[in-house]
Design an enzyme around this catalytic site. Structure first.
Site, short mmCIF file in Angstrom:
data_model
loop_
_atom_site.label_atom_id
_atom_site.label_comp_id
_atom_site.label_asym_id
_atom_site.label_seq_id
_atom_site.Cartn_x
_atom_site.Cartn_y
_atom_site.Cartn_z
N ARG A 101 -8.53 10.35 -17.74
CA ARG A 101 -8.49 9.56 -16.52
C ARG A 101 -7.06 9.17 -16.13
O ARG A 101 -6.69 9.23 -14.95
CB ARG A 101 -9.37 8.31 -16.67
CG ARG A 101 -9.33 7.34 -15.48
CD ARG A 101 -9.40 8.01 -14.12
NE ARG A 101 -10.52 8.94 -14.00
CZ ARG A 101 -10.63 9.84 -13.03
NH1 ARG A 101 -9.67 9.97 -12.12
NH2 ARG A 101 -11.68 10.64 -12.98
N LYS A 136 7.25 1.54 1.16
CA LYS A 136 5.88 1.04 1.09
C LYS A 136 5.12 1.84 0.03
O LYS A 136 4.26 2.67 0.32
CB LYS A 136 5.20 1.15 2.46
CG LYS A 136 5.86 0.27 3.51
CD LYS A 136 5.27 0.48 4.89
CE LYS A 136 5.98 -0.38 5.92
NZ LYS A 136 5.48 -0.14 7.30
N ASP A 222 12.59 1.42 16.85
CA ASP A 222 11.41 0.79 16.26
C ASP A 222 10.34 0.49 17.31
O ASP A 222 10.58 -0.27 18.25
CB ASP A 222 11.81 -0.50 15.55
CG ASP A 222 10.66 -1.14 14.81
OD1 ASP A 222 10.00 -0.44 14.03
OD2 ASP A 222 10.41 -2.34 15.03
#
Length: 285
Positions: A101, A136, A222
């Protein structure tokens, strides 16, 4: 950034992940398998995508048990198809199942990031615009997240706060104006870090006009409307590089690229990728 992680970083990440899973106390595996049980298996692509992190998955198995044999059959960055066999693993059955896993967690996330990056790039393949990641990222996994972006064909923006000056709206507000924020960073750069680049965020054409007259390396446009972005790029006219940010998704990335912007930064690459479907098929030997 390159593909060589700093010394000890990968080992520490793997050990931490295994500790989180209490890998040394896998009660199910310990109950069912003896120390002498052996197994072999292979990683199988169950979905088309771009591979990333397969070597790291191999290191997970060898951290659990150095005697486990792992053979990577496909290179990171390769476009894989459903049904492709990607790697083989053999050795202690309990070791393989205990590591499974954790190995897949690294592999599926990184391949998901690489695949999403590649999808964005396909949307703008006939333009000169480059796709960048952002900061991020999952805390503690930034190096792997950004490595996966490289495997997908994208480029890395700054890795950390130290790597370059990036003047954003809160910095501008604190300094009093965009010109003052830039000038403070220029002075600080000249005193301490002469090779650092300066990028500044601008969300209006007026701010762009001010920034374009000052010694900046990149102006970030932006959340601008496309028409305003085109005007800004024409005004900048090669004085510095341009980066589009905000509101970028698979529907908007192409229209943004067609404005002629140099870079598009996409936070979604690392803050919301879907895991690529890859399984580990195991049998006792």
């Amino acid at each position: 950034m390159n593909e060589n992680l700093p010394d000890g970083m990968l080992e520490a990440l793997i050990v931490r992940a295994l500790e989180e899973d209490r890998a040394d106390e896998d009660v199910t595996t310990q109950a069912i398998f003896s120390a002498n049980d052996k197994a072999q298996g292979f990683f199988l692509a169950k979905q088309d995508g771009v591979l990333s992190g397969l070597d790291i998955a191999g290191k997970v198995f060898q951290t659990v048990d150095p005697a486990i044999q792992f053979e990577q059959l496909v290179a990171n960055g390769t476009l894989i198809r459903q049904g492709d066999k990607l790697a083989t693993v053999s050795g202690s059955a309990s070791g393989i199942l205990t590591a499974e896993r954790t190995a897949l967690n690294f592999l599926l996330r990184m391949s998901g990031i690489a695949t999403l990056t590649n999808i964005y790039l396909e949307k703008i393949s006939d333009t000169r615009t480059k796709i960048l990641d952002t900061r991020k990222t999952v805390p503690g996994l930034r190096y792997l997240d950004k490595l996966a972006v490289l495997h997908g064909g994208g480029e890395n923006h700054r890795f950390s706060l130290f790597d370059m000056f990036l003047i954003k709206d809160n910095h501008i507000e604190a300094a009093g104006s965009i010109a003052e924020a830039i000038n403070r960073c220029v002075r600080y750069r000249n005193e301490k870090y002469p090779n650092h680049k300066i990028e500044v965020e601008a969300d209006t054409l007026e701010q762009v006009k001010v920034a374009a007259e000052l010694p900046v390396d990149i102006i970030m446009l932006d959340n601008m409307e496309l028409s305003e972005m085109r005007k800004a790029i024409r005004y900048i006219h090669g004085h510095c590089k341009t980066e589009a940010s905000g509101g970028v998704n698979l529907e908007t990335v192409r229209p943004i690229a067609l404005t002629g912007v140099d870079y598009i930064s996409v936070g979604a690459l690392t803050h919301s990728p879907s895991a690529l479907d890859i399984s580990l098929e195991i049998e006792l030997t």
